[in-house]
Design an enzyme around this catalytic site. Structure first.
Site, PDB file in Angstrom:
ATOM      1  N   ARG A  65       0.843  -1.204   0.000  1.00  0.00           N
ATOM      2  CA  ARG A  65       0.000   0.000   0.000  1.00  0.00           C
ATOM      3  C   ARG A  65       0.873   1.246   0.000  1.00  0.00           C
ATOM      4  O   ARG A  65       1.795   1.379   0.804  1.00  0.00           O
ATOM      5  CB  ARG A  65      -0.905  -0.004   1.234  1.00  0.00           C
ATOM      6  CG  ARG A  65      -1.627   1.321   1.505  1.00  0.00           C
ATOM      7  CD  ARG A  65      -2.411   1.253   2.806  1.00  0.00           C
ATOM      8  NE  ARG A  65      -3.055   2.507   3.139  1.00  0.00           N
ATOM      9  CZ  ARG A  65      -2.724   3.279   4.158  1.00  0.00           C
ATOM     10  NH1 ARG A  65      -1.700   2.956   4.950  1.00  0.00           N
ATOM     11  NH2 ARG A  65      -3.383   4.401   4.402  1.00  0.00           N
ATOM     12  N   ARG A 106      -5.420  17.633   6.681  1.00  0.00           N
ATOM     13  CA  ARG A 106      -4.217  17.131   7.349  1.00  0.00           C
ATOM     14  C   ARG A 106      -3.336  18.284   7.808  1.00  0.00           C
ATOM     15  O   ARG A 106      -3.366  19.371   7.239  1.00  0.00           O
ATOM     16  CB  ARG A 106      -3.397  16.228   6.409  1.00  0.00           C
ATOM     17  CG  ARG A 106      -3.951  14.824   6.283  1.00  0.00           C
ATOM     18  CD  ARG A 106      -3.058  13.930   5.448  1.00  0.00           C
ATOM     19  NE  ARG A 106      -3.591  12.581   5.409  1.00  0.00           N
ATOM     20  CZ  ARG A 106      -3.196  11.588   6.201  1.00  0.00           C
ATOM     21  NH1 ARG A 106      -2.240  11.797   7.080  1.00  0.00           N
ATOM     22  NH2 ARG A 106      -3.739  10.401   6.113  1.00  0.00           N
ATOM     23  N   THR A 312      -6.193  -0.486  10.544  1.00  0.00           N
ATOM     24  CA  THR A 312      -5.878   0.551  11.522  1.00  0.00           C
ATOM     25  C   THR A 312      -5.566   0.004  12.908  1.00  0.00           C
ATOM     26  O   THR A 312      -6.394  -0.660  13.528  1.00  0.00           O
ATOM     27  CB  THR A 312      -6.994   1.615  11.647  1.00  0.00           C
ATOM     28  OG1 THR A 312      -7.462   1.981  10.355  1.00  0.00           O
ATOM     29  CG2 THR A 312      -6.459   2.855  12.345  1.00  0.00           C
TER      30      THR A 312
END
Length: 417
Positions: A65, A106, A312
């Protein structure tokens, strides 16, 4: 004697009920099968070299990823080249996944983070901090963020880095938000910001996402992990950007907010797969509800025959420690038992001190958990909810499984053209 214990929890699999199979589990029974659960590794500064990638592949990586919230196109193109070089050395195909930034906010880069990607600064509870969109600022006593902030109102809570740091908005202007730091924490570069119960009206595909997706087409990536998917149209918008040249690229929708949960059925229908992205989701909904969302999404994907990823903080402590916590081990195993097709590592392999060890341990946990799945009951449940008549291909597949169970076959070999 331990050597007399049947392997692969075979003794337990003669059970008729879930309670019976769980009460028959034996910790001395060792798995003997090949791992079926996919392991996705986020590739970052500590893992992008060809040598490290080969080691990750040998340990169990099957999908690499790339998080496009960090790094530029040159950086990611180099990483993709390294992944493919490592795949050739490993002599097995490895899929490449492009994870979009999506409609998110962000924080910016820290001063010096270009030299030290692990650089962090400490924010202390009780102090004030100003969030600004002015690019002249770096994080010192102020925080630069990418994305609009005009929808923030006084008293709104702002969570940073999956909720590790929380701020309370005190005063809002067009370019700045003066905040109070609610709890202390260490802040790194490019960390996500969440605003629970605030309507963040951002487009599903930004200019940056469009450029990133087109790079993915150029680099011939295998799949897109589409961030913050909220409805069916978001997936269609991504397909439109991919165009004819990228029509073979799979779209895995990440469910990370209330709207995505509320429109889950239509998103599953439109997507090639789903990611249960528990980081942002765990900020949007109460922490005690996350397991319900996880189980619901995995079950619906199983019913629809769509691949589903659980992600996560699965082995988060291994960013700094050589072994996971016991709770993390159980978390990975329970995701597999729930029916997840893949489990994912993020910071553990992107910036952690023990990337290889993280994959090895995740591999071991997955194999053990797969041995504990009550396959007999699972097969019966799928049969009960599958509409009839079934298609010829599915009918043959079901019959093959039934025949293999009746004769206790060691394997089913599928011939491909």
């Amino acid at each position: 004697m331990m050597e007399d214990v049947p392997p692969g929890q075979l003794e337990a699999h003669s059970a008729a009920t879930d309670l019976e199979i769980r009460s028959t589990f034996n910790v001395y029974s060792h798995p003997v099968h090949q791992r079926k659960t996919g392991i996705i590794c986020t590739i970052g500064p500590v893992s992008r070299s060809v040598d490290t990638l080969v080691q990750l592949m040998q340990a169990g990586l099957c999908i690499a990823r790339l998080n496009f919230s960090h790094g530029d196109h040159k950086y990611h193109s180099e990483t993709i080249a390294n992944i493919r070089a490592a795949s050739k050395l490993h002599d097995k195909p490895i899929a490449v996944a492009l994870d979009t930034k999506g409609p998110e906010i962000r924080t910016g880069h820290l001063d010096g983070s270009d030299k030290d990607p692990r650089l962090e600064i400490e924010l202390l509870a009780g102090r004030e901090i100003t969030i600004t969109t002015d690019e002249a600022y770096k994080v010192e006593i102020s925080a630069f963020v990418t994305g609009p902030i005009t929808f923030i109102e006084p008293d709104n809570l702002i969570y940073i880095d999956d909720g590790l740091i929380s701020l309370k908005a005190l005063e809002v202007s067009q370019t700045e938000v003066r905040c109070m730091i609610i709890n202390s924490g260490k802040l790194g570069s490019k960390k996500g910001c969440n605003l629970p119960n605030v309507n963040v009206d951002l487009p599903a595909v930004s200019e940056k996402d469009t450029a990133d997706l087109l790079l993915g087409v150029e680099q011939n990536v295998d799949m897109i992990f589409a961030s913050f998917i909220r409805k069916r149209q978001d997936v269609k918008d991504i397909r439109k950007v991919l165009g004819d040249r990228g029509k073979h690229i799979l779209i895995v929708s990440k469910i990370e907010n209330h709207e995505g949960l509320q429109n889950f059925d239509e998103i599953v229908d439109e997507s090639d797969g789903i990611m249960v992205a528990r980081g942002d989701l765990g900020i949007e909904i109460p922490a005690e509800k996350v397991f319900l969302a996880q189980k619901m999404m995995i079950a619906k994907c199983n019913r629809a025959g769509k691949p589903v990823i659980c992600a996560t903080q699965m082995l988060e402590s291994m960013v700094h420690a050589p072994r996971p916590t016991r709770a993390e081990g159980s978390d990975v195993a329970n995701a597999v038992l729930d029916g997840a097709d893949c489990v994912m590592l993020s910071g553990e392999t992107a910036k952690g001190n023990y990337p290889i060890e993280s994959v090895k341990i995740m591999h071991s946990i997955c194999v053990e958990a797969e041995s504990a799945i009550h396959l007999k009951k699972y097969r019966e449940e799928l049969r009960q909810i599958t509409p009839v008549p079934t298609k010829t291909t599915e009918t043959c597949a079901v019959a093959s499984v039934d025949a293999s169970v009746a004769c206790k076959a060691a394997a089913i070999i599928c011939l491909t053209i």
